[in-house]
Design an enzyme around this catalytic site. Sequence first.
Site, PDB file in Angstrom:
ATOM      1  NE  ARG A 143       0.724   1.376   4.430  1.00 27.32           N
ATOM      2  CZ  ARG A 143       2.004   1.704   4.465  1.00 27.32           C
ATOM      3  NH1 ARG A 143       2.635   2.056   3.376  1.00 27.32           N
ATOM      4  NH2 ARG A 143       2.688   1.659   5.609  1.00 27.32           N
ATOM      5  CD  GLU A 150       2.845   7.643   6.715  1.00 29.21           C
ATOM      6  OE1 GLU A 150       2.372   6.560   7.137  1.00 29.21           O
ATOM      7  OE2 GLU A 150       2.738   8.009   5.549  1.00 29.21           O
ATOM      8  CG  HIS A 151       4.847   7.634  12.349  1.00 29.89           C
ATOM      9  ND1 HIS A 151       5.327   6.500  12.948  1.00 29.89           N
ATOM     10  CD2 HIS A 151       5.648   7.864  11.283  1.00 29.89           C
ATOM     11  CE1 HIS A 151       6.399   6.075  12.277  1.00 29.89           C
ATOM     12  NE2 HIS A 151       6.599   6.883  11.261  1.00 29.89           N
ATOM     13  N   GLY A 158       8.594   1.190   3.274  1.00 24.77           N
ATOM     14  CA  GLY A 158       7.400   1.960   3.615  1.00 24.77           C
ATOM     15  C   GLY A 158       6.181   1.662   2.757  1.00 24.77           C
ATOM     16  CB  SER A 175       2.699  -2.087   3.597  1.00 23.39           C
ATOM     17  OG  SER A 175       2.221  -2.300   4.853  1.00 23.39           O
ATOM     18  CB  SER A 176       7.215  -5.722   1.644  1.00 24.28           C
ATOM     19  OG  SER A 176       8.208  -5.591   2.650  1.00 24.28           O
ATOM     20  CG  ASP A 191       1.006  -1.025   7.180  1.00 22.74           C
ATOM     21  OD1 ASP A 191       0.574   0.129   6.992  1.00 22.74           O
ATOM     22  OD2 ASP A 191       2.118  -1.268   7.666  1.00 22.74           O
ATOM     23  CG  ASN A 211      13.563  -5.398   9.212  1.00 22.12           C
ATOM     24  OD1 ASN A 211      13.069  -5.313  10.335  1.00 22.12           O
ATOM     25  ND2 ASN A 211      13.266  -6.371   8.393  1.00 22.12           N
TER      26      ASN A 211
HETATM   27  P1  ADP Z   1       8.090  -2.643   4.854  1.00 14.31           P
HETATM   28  O1  ADP Z   1       8.135  -1.155   4.941  1.00 14.31           O
HETATM   29  O2  ADP Z   1       8.365  -3.120   3.464  1.00 14.31           O
HETATM   30  O3  ADP Z   1       6.864  -3.225   5.456  1.00 14.31           O
HETATM   31  P2  ADP Z   1       9.490  -3.911   7.084  1.00 14.31           P
HETATM   32  O4  ADP Z   1      10.806  -3.525   7.659  1.00 14.31           O
HETATM   33  O5  ADP Z   1       8.295  -3.715   7.929  1.00 14.31           O
HETATM   34  O6  ADP Z   1       9.358  -3.113   5.700  1.00 14.31           O
HETATM   35  O7  ADP Z   1       9.510  -5.440   6.664  1.00 14.31           O
HETATM   36  C1  ADP Z   1      10.270  -5.915   5.578  1.00 14.31           C
HETATM   37  C2  ADP Z   1      10.574  -7.397   5.761  1.00 14.31           C
HETATM   38  O8  ADP Z   1       9.453  -8.207   5.326  1.00 14.31           O
HETATM   39  C3  ADP Z   1      11.713  -7.851   4.884  1.00 14.31           C
HETATM   40  O9  ADP Z   1      12.973  -7.545   5.456  1.00 14.31           O
HETATM   41  C4  ADP Z   1      11.451  -9.358   4.784  1.00 14.31           C
HETATM   42  O10 ADP Z   1      11.918 -10.047   5.922  1.00 14.31           O
HETATM   43  C5  ADP Z   1       9.926  -9.425   4.770  1.00 14.31           C
HETATM   44  N1  ADP Z   1       9.459  -9.527   3.366  1.00 14.31           N
HETATM   45  C6  ADP Z   1       8.794  -8.615   2.656  1.00 14.31           C
HETATM   46  N2  ADP Z   1       8.566  -9.042   1.380  1.00 14.31           N
HETATM   47  C7  ADP Z   1       9.094 -10.272   1.289  1.00 14.31           C
HETATM   48  C8  ADP Z   1       9.215 -11.255   0.250  1.00 14.31           C
HETATM   49  N3  ADP Z   1       8.741 -11.038  -0.982  1.00 14.31           N
HETATM   50  N4  ADP Z   1       9.827 -12.411   0.552  1.00 14.31           N
HETATM   51  C9  ADP Z   1      10.314 -12.633   1.779  1.00 14.31           C
HETATM   52  N5  ADP Z   1      10.260 -11.768   2.789  1.00 14.31           N
HETATM   53  C10 ADP Z   1       9.664 -10.590   2.556  1.00 14.31           C
HETATM   54  P1  NG1 Z   2       5.565   0.360   7.384  1.00 14.96           P
HETATM   55  O1  NG1 Z   2       6.286   1.509   6.849  1.00 14.96           O
HETATM   56  O2  NG1 Z   2       4.860  -0.421   6.333  1.00 14.96           O
HETATM   57  O3  NG1 Z   2       6.399  -0.552   8.219  1.00 14.96           O
HETATM   58  C1  NG1 Z   2       4.425   1.291   9.699  1.00 14.96           C
HETATM   59  C2  NG1 Z   2       3.306   0.622  10.492  1.00 14.96           C
HETATM   60  C3  NG1 Z   2       1.941   1.292  10.262  1.00 14.96           C
HETATM   61  C4  NG1 Z   2       2.027   2.793  10.460  1.00 14.96           C
HETATM   62  C5  NG1 Z   2       3.174   3.358   9.615  1.00 14.96           C
HETATM   63  C6  NG1 Z   2       3.392   4.833   9.846  1.00 14.96           C
HETATM   64  C7  NG1 Z   2       3.436  -1.785  10.935  1.00 14.96           C
HETATM   65  C8  NG1 Z   2       3.174  -3.139  10.424  1.00 14.96           C
HETATM   66  N1  NG1 Z   2       3.180  -0.776  10.112  1.00 14.96           N
HETATM   67  O4  NG1 Z   2       4.360   0.972   8.328  1.00 14.96           O
HETATM   68  O5  NG1 Z   2       0.979   0.727  11.145  1.00 14.96           O
HETATM   69  O6  NG1 Z   2       2.166   3.120  11.815  1.00 14.96           O
HETATM   70  O7  NG1 Z   2       4.407   2.707   9.875  1.00 14.96           O
HETATM   71  O8  NG1 Z   2       2.254   5.576   9.524  1.00 14.96           O
HETATM   72  O9  NG1 Z   2       3.868  -1.623  12.071  1.00 14.96           O
HETATM   73 MG    MG Z   3       6.293  -3.113   7.501  1.00  9.77          MG
END
Ligand code: ADP
Ligand code: NG1
Ligand code: MG
Length: 472
Positions: free
Chosen positions: A53, A59-60, A155, A157-158, A202, A245
């Site tokens: 997304r 934000e936050h 950011g 939301s993977s 997310d 991360n």
């Molecule tokens: P984001 O902002 O993308 O949500 P996070 O720091 O919250 O970042 O989480 C990212 C973590 O999610 C990656 O370091 C990995 O461990 C996991 N992840 C996301 N996409 C994949 C994928 N396609 N395959 C395996 N792990 C994934």
């Molecule tokens: P991302 O950037 O996807 O990790 C995080 C939080 C959201 C929200 C935003 C800031 C998780 C899973 N996601 O998103 O809930 O607080 O930061 O607006 O903790």
């Molecule tokens: Mg995340």
Amino acid sequence: MAQETNSGLKNNYPPLLQLQGSKLHNVRVTELMDHFVVKYKQEPEFLVRVPGRVNLIGEHVDYCGYSVLPMAIQYDIMVAVKRISEPQLYLTNMDSSHSDFQCPIHSFSIEVKKGVSPHWYNYFLCGLKGVLEALPQDSVGMFVAVTGNVPQQSGLSSSSALVSAAALAAAHANNLKMTKLEIASLSATSERYIGTEGGGMDQAIAFLGTRGCAKHIQFNPLRSEDVKLPDGVVFVIAHSLAVLNKAKTSDFNCRVAECRLASQIMAKKRGLSWEKVSSLADLQSTMTASLGEMIALVKEFLHEQPYSKEEICRELEVSGMCLDQLSLSNNTTDINQFKLHQRALHVYQEANRVKVFREVCQKDMEGSVALMKLGELMCQSHHSLQKLYECSHPNLDRLVELGKGKALGSRLTGAGWGGCIVALTTKDTVDDYIKTLKEKFYKENPAAFGKDLDSLVFATEPNVGAEIYEMK
Ligand code: ADP
Ligand code: NG1
Ligand code: MG
């Protein structure tokens, strides 16, 4: 404005034959199926797809109880599944840098270590654990193959796409019937097992996203409404070339704690039972005050100098141990500097920006006036995240600066400390904006050399949320 219905999931999932989308999308499905067959020597039974997304504004604020305005994007996590009688989970990822994993389906631990990015499979285990807790019976075993193209640690939301896909896969494999709202809430709670105290935005948009409109998502209770964006609007996502991360550092949880502590100190100063106040929104509703009044209260009650833990304990009249238990989390008990004034001010002002953004979209305002107002709100949001919330990154600030005069407004999106910006452009200006960023940011930044620039800066439009495809 259509209120999101609480309808059961199953009806909303088209069969595989209706799988539509770009060629790339279908190639990915074929590759995922092939990978599955090579690994497990069997065909998958079903496939789930959960999008990332982009948050347009707000934000936050979700973990403070305030509403947000995201939309699902074109990038997603796809998971292919076959139920097996052996009570085991087998996991494989199309990306060979993510190693295979196997564990008993009912007995595993989610590894969270301070200062270390969790292994990828822990995110899957979070979603699975949430479903196991909700299941009235034992879970079936599963062969699972994962692929994803949501930029990671950026950011978009993977992490939540992966957690939510795991929850949906496990729920479907076990025939657990849940509404979209229920599984979105379950996924939000489950992701906290990774250590971050997110607010649920997310996972909500991952399930509730609809093609063609952004969503205004409110919490406690979770609900969403369509937000139709003004005609001609095009949102662009641009990567800062920096990543974080969120489970690796205490940055994210520190902000959550600062907001909680700010609400509790203000509650105490107001003579309320502060132990019962859990968030800044909670405090506002307890006081039945307006956002403007809450902003005035922050300025009156919270000083700008950082608070030490000792001062907070003094203010709340508790011991350090008691504060750890009531207000802090595992990775925030060691922190000794909390900027309560700045964080609370950002949250109340940002909550107000979401309100105004939504009103501008709702009102039948003259096109260019509406766009300018939305752009201005996005710029204010970024400035606040940079100065008050201190979650920006020099590359994000540079992208925002470079876009001035080309986009109507832009801001960091997601948690920050790296990741992406989202910019507001129009059909007429989008190409020029993207060209400018390519020329002035990416072509001059060694971290982008050799990379496909179209994957770093691209236009996006509101996409559909989670889907299940049966392989029949
Ligand atoms: P984001 O902002 O993308 O949500 P996070 O720091 O919250 O970042 O989480 C990212 C973590 O999610 C990656 O370091 C990995 O461990 C996991 N992840 C996301 N996409 C994949 C994928 N396609 N395959 C395996 N792990 C994934
Ligand atoms: P991302 O950037 O996807 O990790 C995080 C939080 C959201 C929200 C935003 C800031 C998780 C899973 N996601 O998103 O809930 O607080 O930061 O607006 O903790
Ligand atoms: Mg995340």
